[in-house]
Design an enzyme around this catalytic site. Structure first.
Site, PDB file in Angstrom:
ATOM      1  N   TYR A 177       0.859  -1.190   0.000  1.00 30.36           N
ATOM      2  CA  TYR A 177       0.000   0.000   0.000  1.00 30.36           C
ATOM      3  C   TYR A 177       0.888   1.230   0.000  1.00 30.36           C
ATOM      4  O   TYR A 177       2.070   1.152   0.305  1.00 30.36           O
ATOM      5  CB  TYR A 177      -0.943   0.006   1.204  1.00 30.36           C
ATOM      6  CG  TYR A 177      -0.296   0.393   2.510  1.00 30.36           C
ATOM      7  CD1 TYR A 177       0.291  -0.566   3.323  1.00 30.36           C
ATOM      8  CD2 TYR A 177      -0.261   1.727   2.918  1.00 30.36           C
ATOM      9  CE1 TYR A 177       0.899  -0.213   4.510  1.00 30.36           C
ATOM     10  CE2 TYR A 177       0.344   2.085   4.120  1.00 30.36           C
ATOM     11  CZ  TYR A 177       0.930   1.118   4.909  1.00 30.36           C
ATOM     12  OH  TYR A 177       1.534   1.465   6.085  1.00 30.36           O
ATOM     13  N   CYS A 178       0.266   2.382  -0.373  1.00 31.01           N
ATOM     14  CA  CYS A 178       1.049   3.618  -0.359  1.00 31.01           C
ATOM     15  C   CYS A 178       0.205   4.763   0.183  1.00 31.01           C
ATOM     16  O   CYS A 178      -0.297   4.668   1.298  1.00 31.01           O
ATOM     17  CB  CYS A 178       1.613   3.923  -1.736  1.00 31.01           C
ATOM     18  SG  CYS A 178       0.385   3.899  -3.063  1.00 31.01           S
ATOM     19  N   ARG A 179       0.046   5.828  -0.601  1.00 26.00           N
ATOM     20  CA  ARG A 179      -0.629   7.013  -0.040  1.00 26.00           C
ATOM     21  C   ARG A 179      -2.137   7.014  -0.247  1.00 26.00           C
ATOM     22  O   ARG A 179      -2.816   7.925   0.217  1.00 26.00           O
ATOM     23  CB  ARG A 179      -0.037   8.279  -0.657  1.00 26.00           C
ATOM     24  CG  ARG A 179       1.377   8.554  -0.189  1.00 26.00           C
ATOM     25  CD  ARG A 179       1.992   9.699  -0.963  1.00 26.00           C
ATOM     26  NE  ARG A 179       3.357   9.952  -0.520  1.00 26.00           N
ATOM     27  CZ  ARG A 179       4.323  10.448  -1.297  1.00 26.00           C
ATOM     28  NH1 ARG A 179       4.053  10.727  -2.556  1.00 26.00           N
ATOM     29  NH2 ARG A 179       5.524  10.655  -0.827  1.00 26.00           N
TER      30      ARG A 179
END
Lengths: 230, 230
Positions: A177-179
DNA sequence: AATACATTCCAATAAACCTTAGAATGTGCG
DNA sequence: CGCACATTCTAAGGTTTATTGGAATGTATT
């Protein structure tokens, strides 16, 4: 009529907030700041806009009281002025996503398989992460991981993945996952890992989306339960 | 870099919604429309702005998909395009209220005793209204009452109160509400009633605020439970 | 078919906004 | 102290937005 004038005043004040969120660049800054506080220069390079312009936009956000700033040495660190600002950003985005076909289209174009989590899939992911059945990796820059990350996630910034492959167990499922849904780092990370023979997928949730569902967030190793909505 | 361009596209789309809420007049229109669908002319007179200008602003709102329109005879009736738009408006207002001292000041100036309800006071009000211990009156125009109103409330538009005083029981406590915290009708109604010897107070909740707390709303005599948030 | 009416479209002006470049401020470091 | 650096301020351009008046559209009514 004095009621008219004072009413106008009220709506004008709310419109200050509205005007602040009326620019794509400022929205991107809010999105970045929901990952944690950042200096002007960092924001500029993350958003790929000129420092002077970032500064100007931050001024607008500050005048609408959506962000606050503090000095730290030569740097000036900006942060959102409350968790309700994160909610506002999420709210705006979700309205846009729901009502603007163009946005949904652009999202689909950008990401091959846009896996959107549901309440159940979030709960099951949390449980599997706790059990160690899946490895959750946070592919954002490490500072953002430190400011807050999903439970049981380990930091593995996109730029470092290639030379840190040895840290990942070959057989296990990896979830990146990221932002959040507008960020492509997890997409890239998952693609890279699959190329290297790992079983990897990405999720569109970021810390803000996760927390908005009332789920816990960890920071500096300490578990913190984020308040649900504002 | 293609990611940059597509990212810009995404934020631009959300900014369409942002731009739509960047004008005080448009916010007032959204506030009015959260009371129920309305024709252009009605909106114009309620908001005290020229019909042409209202039409122009509605066009902007429509292009951002925050409102929808349908024709009914010679009239064109506008409505919010979903309950998530009400949430967005409440969200914007609450951010402004929390962070802009000027807004709080203006609100205090406007209304002598700004009684803000809590979860408990709402529950107790609902119970007392059910028992008939207090009389809840909806002082908005009757169309708005018909579109949805607090449980057990009776319609008594501000303009009619003076000649309908006989309908109100002299001893009982009367609670007046209108369109929400930015609306002064309940304030005026409570003042008028107190002048006439009644025990009356106003609350700042309107239908939208009440429903956002997950509390039930009635329409046309039928009880409807509004969904909480979007 | 002609008129009344609600609403929108078009054109024009003034104000507000975005962006860029160059100068200025304020902090830390040698 | 003076230099390097991060950030902000000022000024100027080009663009967008708000508002107003007048013309046009489309629907109901006679």
């Amino acid at each position: 009529m004095k009621t008219r004038k004072s009413k106008d005043l009220l709506f004008e004040q709310v419109a200050r907030v509205g005007k602040a969120v009326a620019s794509p660049k400022r929205l991107e800054l809010l999105d970045l700041l929901s990952q944690g506080e950042k200096a002007v220069e960092t924001l500029a390079s993350d958003a790929a806009i000129d420092v002077k312009l970032v500064s100007a936009h931050l001024k607008v956000l500050k005048e609408a009281r959506l962000v606050e700033a503090r000095r730290e040495g030569r740097f000036i660190i900006y942060r959102l002025s409350g968790s309700d600002i994160v909610s506002l950003w999420l709210n705006l985005r979700s309205v846009a996503e729901k009502h603007l076909a163009e946005l949904r289209l652009a999202l689909d174009l950008m990401s091959a398989a846009p896996e959107r989590l549901t309440a159940e899939s979030r709960a099951s992911l949390l449980e599997k992460a706790r059990q160690g059945e899946v490895i959750v990796i946070d592919v954002r820059p490490e500072v953002e991981y430190l400011a807050g990350h999903l439970p049981f996630a380990r930091s593995m910034p996109l730029a470092e993945i290639e030379r840190r492959l040895a840290e990942l167990p070959p057989g296990k499922e990896i979830v990146a996952y990221c932002r959040g849904p507008f960020c492509l780092m997890s997409e890239e990370a998952a693609g890279l890992l699959r190329e290297k023979g790992f079983r990897a997928r990405k999720i569109t949730d970021g810390v803000a989306e996760w927390a908005a569902e009332g789920l816990p967030i960890e920071a500096y190793g300490t578990r913190i339960r984020h308040a649900r909505q504002q």
